[in-house]
Scaffold this motif. Structure first.
Motif, PDB file in Angstrom:
ATOM      1  N   LYS A  67      11.289  15.968  33.136  1.00 22.27           N
ATOM      2  CA  LYS A  67      10.414  17.089  32.774  1.00 22.27           C
ATOM      3  C   LYS A  67      10.476  18.123  33.884  1.00 22.27           C
ATOM      4  O   LYS A  67      10.350  17.790  35.065  1.00 22.27           O
ATOM      5  N   ALA A  68      10.708  19.377  33.501  1.00 21.57           N
ATOM      6  CA  ALA A  68      10.762  20.441  34.495  1.00 21.57           C
ATOM      7  C   ALA A  68       9.362  20.689  35.078  1.00 21.57           C
ATOM      8  O   ALA A  68       8.372  20.569  34.358  1.00 21.57           O
ATOM      9  N   LEU A 110      17.448  21.133  35.178  1.00 20.24           N
ATOM     10  CA  LEU A 110      16.603  21.312  34.001  1.00 20.24           C
ATOM     11  C   LEU A 110      15.686  22.496  34.270  1.00 20.24           C
ATOM     12  O   LEU A 110      14.803  22.422  35.128  1.00 20.24           O
ATOM     13  N   LEU A 111      15.918  23.590  33.555  1.00 20.10           N
ATOM     14  CA  LEU A 111      15.193  24.830  33.838  1.00 20.10           C
ATOM     15  C   LEU A 111      13.777  24.819  33.279  1.00 20.10           C
ATOM     16  O   LEU A 111      12.854  25.368  33.888  1.00 20.10           O
ATOM     17  N   ILE A 126      19.358  23.520  30.303  1.00 16.36           N
ATOM     18  CA  ILE A 126      20.002  22.872  31.442  1.00 16.36           C
ATOM     19  C   ILE A 126      21.092  23.782  31.969  1.00 16.36           C
ATOM     20  O   ILE A 126      22.014  24.159  31.235  1.00 16.36           O
ATOM     21  N   LEU A 127      20.991  24.149  33.227  1.00 17.09           N
ATOM     22  CA  LEU A 127      22.007  24.959  33.895  1.00 17.09           C
ATOM     23  C   LEU A 127      23.003  24.033  34.580  1.00 17.09           C
ATOM     24  O   LEU A 127      22.610  23.168  35.368  1.00 17.09           O
ATOM     25  N   ASP A 128      24.287  24.197  34.265  1.00 15.61           N
ATOM     26  CA  ASP A 128      25.346  23.344  34.808  1.00 15.61           C
ATOM     27  C   ASP A 128      26.311  24.137  35.675  1.00 15.61           C
ATOM     28  O   ASP A 128      26.667  25.276  35.348  1.00 15.61           O
ATOM     29  N   VAL A 129      26.743  23.504  36.754  1.00 13.57           N
ATOM     30  CA  VAL A 129      27.898  23.965  37.526  1.00 13.57           C
ATOM     31  C   VAL A 129      28.900  22.822  37.501  1.00 13.57           C
ATOM     32  O   VAL A 129      28.594  21.716  37.958  1.00 13.57           O
ATOM     33  N   ASP A 163      18.369  24.524  42.822  1.00 17.22           N
ATOM     34  CA  ASP A 163      16.967  24.123  42.677  1.00 17.22           C
ATOM     35  C   ASP A 163      16.027  25.318  42.666  1.00 17.22           C
ATOM     36  O   ASP A 163      14.931  25.261  42.101  1.00 17.22           O
ATOM     37  N   LYS A 164      16.444  26.419  43.254  1.00 14.35           N
ATOM     38  CA  LYS A 164      15.593  27.621  43.332  1.00 14.35           C
ATOM     39  C   LYS A 164      15.657  28.472  42.067  1.00 14.35           C
ATOM     40  O   LYS A 164      14.844  29.383  41.882  1.00 14.35           O
TER      41      LYS A 164
END
Length: 237
Positions: A148-149, A113-114, A175-178, A36-37
């Motif tokens: 929405k970011a 969502l960046l 979108i950043l995924d792990v 989230d950061k």
């Protein structure tokens, strides 16, 4: 030296997904809080950058060598890291592009969502067969909204949280995924695509059926130029 945000995410993901025990709720939410950061610039993307090429000249004053978030013409994947236990990467979508319904077999996925906005639709199987490779059946919709970011990261599990989902970019977004474990054909974790047929008499439910990968789905690659990650193997030297 202070660790970068992406290094901290890698360290936590490695510690969590490399252990033999199943992750606890608290452990997963610790990784979610780190996710989230993270902002676009923390993975080498200038979300407002405009340039002729997806990768700007490192000497450019406006984007300072970052990837330009508004310049992608196709869905683009930025590979950050992958090992046998998890993978990290960013999908960048130009406005109007759709990443169709797909699943994450036996995987836990954390997504952030960046920037930008996207319509997200997600289903879970109502009745999962014993094989773990279900390709047709009844799905229940668990997400149907415009994100929405800035937006709280999402978590999906192998059988809950919206394991089958799609994204429609309303604006340019990323979108950043792990993912844990990562996709693997060899280990029975392929990416399967689906069509959904809504059931008029059952609001929120649809018949999900496997389909071939859409012929118009184009995913290009772009280099990761964010802060370097020191992996566990590198720590050992």
């Amino acid at each position: 030296m202070e660790k970068s945000k992406i290094q901290m995410l890698y360290d936590a993901s490695h510690a969590l997904f490399s252990q033999k025990e199943l992750p606890t709720f608290q452990q997963i939410h610790y990784v979610k809080d780190l996710l989230d950061k993270i902002e676009a610039i923390d993975v080498g993307i200038d979300e407002l950058g405009m340039c002729d090429s997806p990768v700007s000249d490192a000497s450019g004053d406006s984007s300072k060598g970052l990837l330009c978030g508004q310049s992608f013409s196709e869905i683009t994947y930025i590979h950050i890291h992958e090992c046998e236990n998890f993978s990290m990467g960013v999908f960048c979508l130009p406005a109007g592009k759709v990443f169709p319904l797909h699943d994450h077999p036996e995987m836990t996925v954390l997504s952030k969502l960046l920037y930008g906005s996207a319509y997200v639709k997600a289903y879970d199987w109502i009745a999962l067969d014993c094989s773990g490779t279900q390709t047709v059946g009844l799905g229940g919709k668990v997400v149907d909204e415009v994100m929405k970011a800035p937006h709280e990261p999402s978590i999906l599990f192998p059988r809950s949280g919206g394991n089958i989902h799609s994204f429609t970019a309303l604006t340019a977004c990323a979108i950043l995924d792990v993912l844990s474990p990562p996709y693997s054909e060899d280990f029975g974790r392929p990416s399967t695509y689906f069509s959904d047929i809504p059931i008029p008499s059952l609001h929120g439910y649809a018949i999900l059926e496997e389909r071939p990968m859409p012929s118009d789905l184009v995913v290009r690659g772009a280099p990761y130029i964010g802060p370097p990650i020191v992996t566990v193997n590198e720590y050992q030297f």
